[in-house]
Write a protein that holds these residues in place. Structure first.
Motif, mmCIF file in Angstrom:
data_model
loop_
_atom_site.group_PDB
_atom_site.id
_atom_site.type_symbol
_atom_site.label_atom_id
_atom_site.label_comp_id
_atom_site.label_asym_id
_atom_site.label_seq_id
_atom_site.Cartn_x
_atom_site.Cartn_y
_atom_site.Cartn_z
ATOM 1 N N ARG A 48 -0.495 8.706 5.036
ATOM 2 C CA ARG A 48 0.197 7.812 5.963
ATOM 3 C C ARG A 48 -0.810 6.980 6.637
ATOM 4 O O ARG A 48 -0.519 5.530 6.932
ATOM 5 N N LYS A 49 -1.937 7.092 6.878
ATOM 6 C CA LYS A 49 -3.249 6.525 7.281
ATOM 7 C C LYS A 49 -3.489 5.180 6.369
ATOM 8 O O LYS A 49 -3.595 3.991 6.641
ATOM 9 N N TYR A 50 -3.603 5.486 5.195
ATOM 10 C CA TYR A 50 -3.812 4.301 4.158
ATOM 11 C C TYR A 50 -2.407 3.436 4.119
ATOM 12 O O TYR A 50 -2.834 2.310 3.900
ATOM 13 N N ILE A 51 -1.364 3.947 3.997
ATOM 14 C CA ILE A 51 -0.124 3.281 4.068
ATOM 15 C C ILE A 51 -0.095 2.058 5.170
ATOM 16 O O ILE A 51 0.364 1.137 5.068
ATOM 17 N N GLU A 52 -0.279 2.765 6.282
ATOM 18 C CA GLU A 52 -0.544 2.011 7.376
ATOM 19 C C GLU A 52 -1.258 0.643 7.505
ATOM 20 O O GLU A 52 -0.962 -0.308 7.911
ATOM 21 N N ALA A 53 -2.636 1.226 7.003
ATOM 22 C CA ALA A 53 -3.802 0.333 6.934
ATOM 23 C C ALA A 53 -3.344 -1.082 5.941
ATOM 24 O O ALA A 53 -3.533 -2.139 5.933
ATOM 25 N N ALA A 54 -2.531 -0.382 4.894
ATOM 26 C CA ALA A 54 -2.117 -1.342 3.672
ATOM 27 C C ALA A 54 -1.118 -2.324 4.224
ATOM 28 O O ALA A 54 -0.951 -3.374 4.122
ATOM 29 N N HIS A 55 -0.066 -1.861 5.070
ATOM 30 C CA HIS A 55 1.056 -2.637 5.592
ATOM 31 C C HIS A 55 0.303 -3.654 6.734
ATOM 32 O O HIS A 55 0.754 -4.783 6.403
ATOM 33 N N GLY A 56 -0.513 -3.233 7.422
ATOM 34 C CA GLY A 56 -1.281 -4.094 8.233
ATOM 35 C C GLY A 56 -2.112 -5.165 7.493
ATOM 36 O O GLY A 56 -2.099 -6.221 8.008
ATOM 37 N N ALA A 57 -2.565 -4.944 6.111
ATOM 38 C CA ALA A 57 -2.963 -5.764 5.525
ATOM 39 C C ALA A 57 -2.150 -6.710 4.843
ATOM 40 O O ALA A 57 -2.615 -7.599 4.073
ATOM 41 N N GLY A 58 -0.858 -6.524 5.039
ATOM 42 C CA GLY A 58 0.139 -7.368 4.090
ATOM 43 C C GLY A 58 0.821 -7.065 2.733
ATOM 44 O O GLY A 58 1.328 -7.692 2.048
ATOM 45 N N ALA A 59 0.256 -5.615 2.548
ATOM 46 C CA ALA A 59 0.854 -5.005 1.091
ATOM 47 C C ALA A 59 2.406 -4.815 1.331
ATOM 48 O O ALA A 59 2.941 -4.553 2.261
ATOM 49 N N ASP A 60 2.989 -4.971 0.300
ATOM 50 C CA ASP A 60 4.463 -4.802 0.004
ATOM 51 C C ASP A 60 4.759 -3.300 -0.051
ATOM 52 O O ASP A 60 3.843 -2.406 -0.112
ATOM 53 N N GLU A 61 6.048 -2.983 0.266
ATOM 54 C CA GLU A 61 6.375 -1.454 0.110
ATOM 55 C C GLU A 61 6.106 -0.839 -1.135
ATOM 56 O O GLU A 61 5.448 0.247 -1.203
ATOM 57 N N ALA A 62 6.209 -1.431 -2.439
ATOM 58 C CA ALA A 62 5.735 -0.695 -3.649
ATOM 59 C C ALA A 62 4.501 -0.618 -3.712
ATOM 60 O O ALA A 62 4.148 0.499 -4.243
ATOM 61 N N THR A 63 3.559 -1.532 -3.480
ATOM 62 C CA THR A 63 2.030 -1.110 -3.318
ATOM 63 C C THR A 63 1.672 -0.124 -2.242
ATOM 64 O O THR A 63 1.055 0.626 -2.797
ATOM 65 N N CYS A 64 2.395 -0.072 -1.164
ATOM 66 C CA CYS A 64 2.159 1.131 -0.257
ATOM 67 C C CYS A 64 2.665 2.257 -0.865
ATOM 68 O O CYS A 64 1.855 3.426 -0.681
ATOM 69 N N ASP A 65 3.505 2.350 -1.664
ATOM 70 C CA ASP A 65 4.071 3.467 -2.292
ATOM 71 C C ASP A 65 2.956 4.180 -3.411
ATOM 72 O O ASP A 65 2.487 5.283 -3.353
ATOM 73 N N PHE A 66 2.670 2.938 -4.036
ATOM 74 C CA PHE A 66 1.493 3.680 -5.401
ATOM 75 C C PHE A 66 -0.026 3.993 -4.464
ATOM 76 O O PHE A 66 -0.438 4.972 -4.957
ATOM 77 N N ILE A 67 -0.173 3.347 -3.109
ATOM 78 C CA ILE A 67 -1.434 3.915 -2.571
ATOM 79 C C ILE A 67 -1.248 5.336 -2.034
ATOM 80 O O ILE A 67 -2.100 6.228 -2.057
ATOM 81 N N GLY A 68 0.130 5.674 -1.822
ATOM 82 C CA GLY A 68 0.342 7.090 -1.255
ATOM 83 C C GLY A 68 0.132 7.964 -2.304
ATOM 84 O O GLY A 68 -0.267 9.184 -2.099
#
Length: 231
Positions: A48-68
């Motif tokens: 969740r922390k990585y996804i939150e950081a990715a969101h803040g950096a402008g990543a889209d939802e699919a990218t955030c899912d792959f990070i998770g």
């Protein structure tokens, strides 16, 4: 028995404590003496922390899912290290790889597979694909309740319920820890479709895992320390 276990990140790796991984590994090693095991690890707070950081950096939802998903696989690698030679050394990245890995007679550990799928959903899909005898879902509560037991003192725990009842209960339910249906709706539908015998129990009590499986092996459909989902 062939057992699939959904080990959420908050249960296994909430604080990345190595001793927690080792305690689970010890229990899994004990279980594997008599049963085949496939474990699906979640991402937990760090995902969740990585996804939150990715969101803040402008990543889209699919990218955030792959990070998770990447974080779930890191947790899988730590658990493999704790299991040592008893574990299949690689982390399968899809259902077919998991099925192939099972042929080596080792404990198989994997993380996420596709965007939008929770640990429970992956575990339920694997259980259906592999025709598992049992799906175990350790959570932060000791079973499924009629209401949130942390809020409603009159909430009653189900000792058993049908898969259809589980689907109905999960519909529109919050999936936060402690909610009345701790299994996500997609997993519930897969459990119903695949007619998968499932037990939801308190994952914080590692000793309960061994007790429940021993009970299942001897006499299924008896009372246990969690909630039994009967297909």
């Amino acid at each position: 028995m062939l057992i699939v276990m959904s080990l959420g990140g908050s249960i296994l790796a909430g604080d990345l404590d190595a001793s927690r991984f080792k305690k689970y590994a010890d229990a899994l090693l004990e279980i594997s003496k008599e049963h085949k095991l496939l474990i699906v690890t979640g991402g937990g707070v760090y995902a969740r922390k990585y996804i939150e950081a990715a969101h803040g950096a402008g990543a889209d939802e699919a990218t955030c899912d792959f990070i998770g998903i990447d974080v779930t696989r890191l947790n899988a690698k730590i658990l493999i290290a704790a299991l040592g030679s008893a574990a299949y050394p690689e982390v399968p990245v899809n259902y077919n790889e998991a099925a192939v890995a099972m042929q080596f007679g080792k404990i198989v550990v994997m993380g996420g597979v596709l965007p939008g799928q929770t640990t429970d959903a992956v575990s339920a899909a694997l259980s259906e694909y592999l025709k598992a005898d049992l799906l175990l879902i350790p959570t932060s509560v000791d079973g499924i309740y009629t209401a949130d037991p942390n809020v409603d003192k009159n909430a009653k725990k189900y000792s058993t319920m049908t898969a259809a009842e589980l689907v109905q209960l999960s519909a529109g339910t919050s999936l936060n820890a402690g909610s009345k249906s701790p299994v996500d709706p997609i997993a519930c539908k897969l459990i119903e479709r695949g007619k998968i015998r499932t037990i939801v129990l308190d994952g914080r009590k590692i000793e309960d895992l061994i007790q429940v499986i021993r009970q299942e092996a001897k006499k299924p459909q008896t009372a246990c320390c969690g909630t039994i989902i009967i297909p």
